[in-house]
Design a protein around this motif. Structure first.
Motif, PDB file in Angstrom:
ATOM      1  N   GLY A 718      17.698 -27.490 -18.512  1.00 55.70           N
ATOM      2  CA  GLY A 718      17.777 -26.847 -17.212  1.00 55.70           C
ATOM      3  C   GLY A 718      16.407 -26.490 -16.676  1.00 55.70           C
ATOM      4  O   GLY A 718      15.383 -26.707 -17.336  1.00 55.70           O
ATOM      5  N   ASP A 719      16.396 -25.890 -15.479  1.00 58.99           N
ATOM      6  CA  ASP A 719      15.120 -25.586 -14.835  1.00 58.99           C
ATOM      7  C   ASP A 719      15.119 -24.282 -14.061  1.00 58.99           C
ATOM      8  O   ASP A 719      14.048 -23.789 -13.701  1.00 58.99           O
ATOM      9  CB  ASP A 719      14.734 -26.717 -13.872  1.00 58.99           C
ATOM     10  N   GLY A 720      16.269 -23.703 -13.784  1.00 56.28           N
ATOM     11  CA  GLY A 720      16.319 -22.575 -12.856  1.00 56.28           C
ATOM     12  C   GLY A 720      16.541 -21.235 -13.529  1.00 56.28           C
ATOM     13  O   GLY A 720      16.830 -21.139 -14.729  1.00 56.28           O
ATOM     14  N   ILE A 721      16.426 -20.191 -12.715  1.00 57.90           N
ATOM     15  CA  ILE A 721      16.696 -18.838 -13.204  1.00 57.90           C
ATOM     16  C   ILE A 721      18.131 -18.732 -13.685  1.00 57.90           C
ATOM     17  O   ILE A 721      18.428 -18.086 -14.693  1.00 57.90           O
ATOM     18  CB  ILE A 721      16.408 -17.819 -12.082  1.00 57.90           C
ATOM     19  N   ASN A 722      19.056 -19.400 -12.963  1.00 57.32           N
ATOM     20  CA  ASN A 722      20.463 -19.322 -13.350  1.00 57.32           C
ATOM     21  C   ASN A 722      20.765 -20.091 -14.641  1.00 57.32           C
ATOM     22  O   ASN A 722      21.849 -19.961 -15.200  1.00 57.32           O
ATOM     23  CB  ASN A 722      21.353 -19.844 -12.223  1.00 57.32           C
ATOM     24  N   ASP A 723      19.808 -20.897 -15.113  1.00 54.12           N
ATOM     25  CA  ASP A 723      19.998 -21.620 -16.375  1.00 54.12           C
ATOM     26  C   ASP A 723      19.493 -20.824 -17.576  1.00 54.12           C
ATOM     27  O   ASP A 723      19.779 -21.197 -18.726  1.00 54.12           O
ATOM     28  CB  ASP A 723      19.259 -22.964 -16.337  1.00 54.12           C
ATOM     29  N   ALA A 724      18.714 -19.760 -17.351  1.00 55.78           N
ATOM     30  CA  ALA A 724      18.079 -19.032 -18.455  1.00 55.78           C
ATOM     31  C   ALA A 724      19.082 -18.483 -19.467  1.00 55.78           C
ATOM     32  O   ALA A 724      18.876 -18.612 -20.681  1.00 55.78           O
ATOM     33  CB  ALA A 724      17.196 -17.916 -17.908  1.00 55.78           C
ATOM     34  N   PRO A 725      20.191 -17.861 -19.049  1.00 56.09           N
ATOM     35  CA  PRO A 725      21.147 -17.376 -20.068  1.00 56.09           C
ATOM     36  C   PRO A 725      21.686 -18.497 -20.954  1.00 56.09           C
ATOM     37  O   PRO A 725      21.838 -18.318 -22.163  1.00 56.09           O
ATOM     38  CB  PRO A 725      22.256 -16.737 -19.223  1.00 56.09           C
ATOM     39  N   ALA A 726      21.993 -19.657 -20.357  1.00 53.90           N
ATOM     40  CA  ALA A 726      22.501 -20.777 -21.151  1.00 53.90           C
ATOM     41  C   ALA A 726      21.409 -21.333 -22.069  1.00 53.90           C
ATOM     42  O   ALA A 726      21.685 -21.747 -23.199  1.00 53.90           O
ATOM     43  CB  ALA A 726      23.025 -21.883 -20.234  1.00 53.90           C
ATOM     44  N   LEU A 727      20.168 -21.343 -21.606  1.00 51.23           N
ATOM     45  CA  LEU A 727      19.064 -21.808 -22.448  1.00 51.23           C
ATOM     46  C   LEU A 727      18.904 -20.910 -23.676  1.00 51.23           C
ATOM     47  O   LEU A 727      18.609 -21.387 -24.774  1.00 51.23           O
ATOM     48  CB  LEU A 727      17.764 -21.837 -21.634  1.00 51.23           C
ATOM     49  N   LEU A 728      19.105 -19.624 -23.487  1.00 53.51           N
ATOM     50  CA  LEU A 728      19.016 -18.700 -24.623  1.00 53.51           C
ATOM     51  C   LEU A 728      20.182 -18.882 -25.592  1.00 53.51           C
ATOM     52  O   LEU A 728      20.037 -18.668 -26.792  1.00 53.51           O
ATOM     53  CB  LEU A 728      18.991 -17.256 -24.117  1.00 53.51           C
ATOM     54  N   GLU A 729      21.341 -19.286 -25.075  1.00 53.17           N
ATOM     55  CA  GLU A 729      22.541 -19.425 -25.905  1.00 53.17           C
ATOM     56  C   GLU A 729      22.548 -20.721 -26.699  1.00 53.17           C
ATOM     57  O   GLU A 729      23.115 -20.792 -27.794  1.00 53.17           O
ATOM     58  CB  GLU A 729      23.784 -19.357 -25.010  1.00 53.17           C
ATOM     59  N   ALA A 730      21.909 -21.775 -26.184  1.00 51.23           N
ATOM     60  CA  ALA A 730      22.006 -23.104 -26.776  1.00 51.23           C
ATOM     61  C   ALA A 730      21.291 -23.186 -28.115  1.00 51.23           C
ATOM     62  O   ALA A 730      20.313 -22.485 -28.373  1.00 51.23           O
ATOM     63  CB  ALA A 730      21.427 -24.145 -25.818  1.00 51.23           C
ATOM     64  N   SER A 731      21.789 -24.081 -28.972  1.00 46.48           N
ATOM     65  CA  SER A 731      21.110 -24.341 -30.246  1.00 46.48           C
ATOM     66  C   SER A 731      19.733 -24.931 -30.020  1.00 46.48           C
ATOM     67  O   SER A 731      18.785 -24.614 -30.728  1.00 46.48           O
ATOM     68  CB  SER A 731      21.952 -25.296 -31.100  1.00 46.48           C
ATOM     69  N   VAL A 732      19.630 -25.818 -29.028  1.00 45.19           N
ATOM     70  CA  VAL A 732      18.352 -26.406 -28.620  1.00 45.19           C
ATOM     71  C   VAL A 732      18.279 -26.305 -27.108  1.00 45.19           C
ATOM     72  O   VAL A 732      19.223 -26.698 -26.410  1.00 45.19           O
ATOM     73  CB  VAL A 732      18.225 -27.881 -29.055  1.00 45.19           C
ATOM     74  N   SER A 733      17.179 -25.787 -26.573  1.00 38.88           N
ATOM     75  CA  SER A 733      17.056 -25.602 -25.127  1.00 38.88           C
ATOM     76  C   SER A 733      15.781 -26.262 -24.638  1.00 38.88           C
ATOM     77  O   SER A 733      14.722 -26.147 -25.258  1.00 38.88           O
ATOM     78  CB  SER A 733      17.052 -24.112 -24.776  1.00 38.88           C
ATOM     79  N   VAL A 734      15.887 -26.966 -23.511  1.00 35.23           N
ATOM     80  CA  VAL A 734      14.766 -27.713 -22.925  1.00 35.23           C
ATOM     81  C   VAL A 734      14.606 -27.279 -21.478  1.00 35.23           C
ATOM     82  O   VAL A 734      15.562 -27.312 -20.703  1.00 35.23           O
ATOM     83  CB  VAL A 734      15.007 -29.234 -22.992  1.00 35.23           C
TER      84      VAL A 734
END
Length: 827
Positions: A718-734
């Motif tokens: 992801g790339d946006g502010i609204n993606d930050a919670p999902a990036l923190l939750e994911a096993s691998v985040s890009v």
């Protein structure tokens, strides 16, 4: 008269022997000559009479007012245990001029701003230290600095010689620096030339020890070869003695100078109650040297000076290669940071003013000419140029840049001139973020490394136990033979290869990923990428370019003529002006109406014009938007007035990336906040397995959490502010190169280029890294399991044990270094 705490007085008569302490040495008899007294803080010779400072056992001698003040401060803080923990080694206090220079750095807010980072507890600052000698120094620094009001936490790193300070008062950094300087330690900001000089000096010292050990090992082996080959008979005994003595003279400085770090590390571990891998190394070196000396003095034929020298050389070689590999990633961004200009021309009114790059703020307009390096991230507002970004992207050819293009700090203007609007201060540039995430990656400890840290003391004790058993088993064959076999066990079981197996491979992997355009902030996430079972993508700015354009508009009565909508389009442009969402960029080139009370809302904006309330936001699901477009609805006092259709282009590299991941058996999904029509069109075009439209950040997290529970680890891109919670939750985040600051901080992996292609290769790099780790651990464990029984049985002489141990460490090192050739050797 009461003396103020932290001060020292000069005694006017020589100390008595009792007061002189353990460091004093008598020069004369019956008081005819003065007593030489050593400073209780730094060990230097104190004058007569000495300076005095308070301590637990009464007043202690000091060589100068600086050391006396440091000792008084330690006593006033109740930290006299420092001298018990530290032992005899100490550091001299800096002189007043050096202290004033160091403190001056902490009086310039612009200098501190470059190294401060936000923290939930306040602010976090990393400082460079010097003068640390052991774990007792770390203990003292953490205790002394932790008592200062406003300090939340203090963490020292002896290996990196750094201090990480978390605090919530602005005056804390200077107070901490002042206290540490009074204690006799050096403290400065990272990148300070003084600290850099200290690090270079330490590197030269290690290289010097390595060179001495290499030369000494070769010479000692030359002298010992004749003894091992048995070419000297009884008539040549005098030459055998010459070779033994020469081997002794060559090996002694190797063991006690080049090998001193291992003796020092062993003593620190014992004193702290946590014996480490340096203990069996130091014991083997000490036994090899002293046993050979005793054997030679008693007329024995076996000496092991060459084995000890060779042991030191290969250990230092492994340590040097490890240090070089570990610092490679940091050096990459440090060179980039050092290349940034110190000053830049800023437009003030009608003229230009030279200002420090650190003083640039968002919105400042900068003037750049041919040959100059861009100091901050910014957007081109005027001019054209050819820009070289090889330092950031690795692309050797320059690219054209013009109005509207985003350029990063570190890019160089090969041709042309530009006017640039700074997007953020230098501390928030891409270069600064690289430095922050490199530090985050180096501070993260993988589970295997943490487990090894817990197992290492047990392993050391087991080695010592095996050595004792070997000594007992062979004692009946004679003390000399039992000693030889015991020495072989101590040497052959050195856990260097085990200790290096994971860190060296991870370090090489980080360097390879950076060379391929991926900055790894979390090594654990990179290694987990090969075990992922699916991927969840954001849409706008991730699978698409995020550059929206107006594809059409329509009123509720069906009118699609844009000339009839000119006034309504101006209102929409005014509402979207300054909005951070990528959809708003489609209106930047349109003329804007005059509105008041414009506010950015969740999913849109609102404003007033002549008492009327205008609102813009996502169109309802029943709005018939053309395929592949996103629809916005403009309302006047709640009444729909105009539907606007925006189109975004798909990234050309998105399809190859998805195909490569699909071939790995991953399930590919799309979660977007855009409307149903646009999301469905993109999902069908790219052949995604599932999609969900109009997702809130919470819904993305819930979906991702369910996928990880049902299928296994997932990667989120992801790339946006609204993606930050999902990036923190994911096993691998890009996070992609165009991502927001919050998304970058949440992600474990960050793309340095606006290109998804490196993600195609990244799972293979993760698999190869994991294979290298498994190979190294298997080799190291297998070597020990095979070599230990042979050494205990007496089938491995000490020189062969040293050679085998060193070869094992070098094999691990070079196997890990093979990853540094990625991607050229595997693509």
């Amino acid at each position: 008269m009461e003396r103020h705490p932290g001060t020292a007085r000069r005694r006017l008569a020589p100390l008595s022997p009792a007061a002189a302490g353990p460091g004093r040495r008598s020069i004369g008899r019956h008081g005819a000559a003065p007593v030489t007294i050593l400073c209780a803080h730094c060990g230097e010779v104190a004058p007569t009479p000495p300076f005095l400072a308070p301590g637990d056992g009464g007043e202690r001698p000091a060589c100068c007012p600086g050391c006396a003040a440091a000792m008084a401060l330690i006593h006033d803080l109740g930290l006299d245990d420092y001298y018990r923990l530290r032992g005899a080694d100490g550091a001299a206090a800096p002189d007043l001029e050096e202290r004033d220079r160091a403190l001056a750095l902490f009086d310039v807010p612009e200098l501190l701003a470059a190294h401060r980072q936000p923290d939930p507890a306040g602010e976090r600052l990393t400082l460079a230290l010097s003068g640390l000698t052991c774990a007792a120094c770390c203990w003292l620094i953490e205790k002394a600095a932790g008592d200062i009001p406003g300090v939340v936490s203090v963490r020292t790193n002896l290996a990196a010689m750094t201090l990480t300070l978390t605090y919530h008062r602005p005056e804390v950094p200077r107070a901490v620096a002042e206290r540490l300087l009074k204690l006799g330690y050096g403290v400065t900001l990272p990148g300070d030339p003084v600290a850099e000089a200290d690090q270079r000096r330490e590197a030269r010292r290690l290289l010097g020890r390595l060179a001495l050990a290499g030369l000494g090992a070769m010479q000692a082996m030359m002298y010992s070869a004749a003894l091992y080959l048995g070419v000297l008979d009884g008539d040549d005994e005098i030459y055998a003695w010459v070779f033994r003595i020469a081997s002794f003279l060559v090996a002694t400085p190797v063991v006690f100078y080049a090998g001193w770090p291992f003796f020092q590390g062993a003593w620190r571990g014992l004193r702290a109650g946590h014996p480490g891998m340096d203990l069996p190394v130091a014991l083997a070196l000490g036994l090899a040297w002293s046993g050979s000396l005793v054997n030679m003095a008693m007329g024995g034929g076996h000496v092991y000076f060459d084995s000890a020298a060779m042991f030191v050389f290969f250990l230092l070689l492994s340590r040097w290669l490890e240090q070089r590999q570990r610092h490679r990633v940091r050096a990459t961004w440090r060179r980039l940071e050092d290349a940034l200009p110190l000053v830049v021309r800023r437009l003030d009114g009608d003229g230009e003013t030279w200002v420090a790059s650190r003083q640039v703020r968002a919105g400042d307009r900068l003037s750049l000419s041919q040959g100059e390096v861009i100091p901050v991230d910014g957007v081109v507002v005027e001019g054209t140029a050819q820009v070289a970004e090889s330092a950031l992207t690795g692309e050797p050819l320059p690219r054209p840049a013009g109005a509207g293009d985003l350029l990063h700090a570190g890019a160089r203007l090969v041709e042309g001139a530009l006017l640039l609007d700074a997007a953020a201060p230098a501390a928030d540039s891409l270069v600064a973020r690289i430095g922050e995430q490199v530090s985050r990656a180096q501070s993260e400890r993988l589970p295997l490394v943490r487990d090894w840290g817990r197992v290492a003391p047990l392993f050391t004790l087991a080695v010592l136990g095996l050595a004792a058993i070997t000594l007992a088993l062979h004692w009946s064959s004679g003390p000399a033979l039992a000693f030889e076999h015991t020495l072989a066990v101590l040497v052959v079981t050195c856990p260097c290869a085990l200790a290096l197996a994971v860190p060296l491979t991870v370090s090489a992997t980080l360097g390879a990923a950076l060379k391929d355009g991926v900055l790894v902030a979390s090594p654990a996430q990179l290694l987990a990428l090969d075990r992922v079972r699916g991927a969840l993508f954001d849409k706008t700015g991730t699978l698409t370019e995020g550059r929206f354009e107006l594809a059409g508009s329509r009123t509720p009565d069906g009118d699609q003529d844009p000339d009839h909508h000119r006034d309504l389009l101006a209102v929409a442009a005014a509402l979207e002006h300054g909005h951070p969402h990528p959809l708003a960029r489609a209106f930047d080139d349109l003329p804007a109406a005059h509105l008041s009370e414009v506010r950015v809302l969740t999913g849109g904006a609102s404003g007033r014009q002549q008492g009327r309330l205008w609102e813009i936001g996502p169109a309802p699901g029943d709005a018939a938007a053309p395929a592949g477009t996103s629809a916005l609805l403009l309302r006047e006092d709640g009444v729909p007035r105009l539907l606007l259709f925006l189109r975004d282009r798909t990234r050309p590299e998105a399809a190859p990336l998805l195909e490569a991941w699909r071939q790995r058996g991953w399930q590919l999904r799309l979660a977007s906040g855009d409307g149903e029509a646009a999301v469905a069109a993109l999902a069908g075009k790219l052949g995604l397995d599932q999609y969900r439209a109009r997702c809130t950040p919470e819904q993305k997290v819930d979906w991702l959490r369910a996928l990880q529970r049902d299928e296994g680890p997932q990667v989120m891109v992801g790339d946006g502010i609204n993606d930050a919670p999902a990036l923190l939750e994911a096993s691998v985040s890009v996070a992609t190169a165009n991502s927001t600051s919050l998304a970058r901080r949440a992600a474990g992996l960050y793309l340095l280029r606006a290109d998804l292609t490196p993600l195609t290769r990244l799972p293979r790099l993760a698999r190869k890294a994991r294979n290298r780790i498994n190979q190294n651990l298997t080799w190291a464990l297998g070597y020990n399991l095979l070599a230990v029984p042979l050494a205990m049985a007496g089938w491995v002489p000490p020189w062969a044990a040293a050679l085998g141990m060193s070869a094992s460490s070098l094999i691990v090192t070079f196997n890990a270094a093979r990853l540094s050739r990625w991607p050229s050797s595997f693509c």
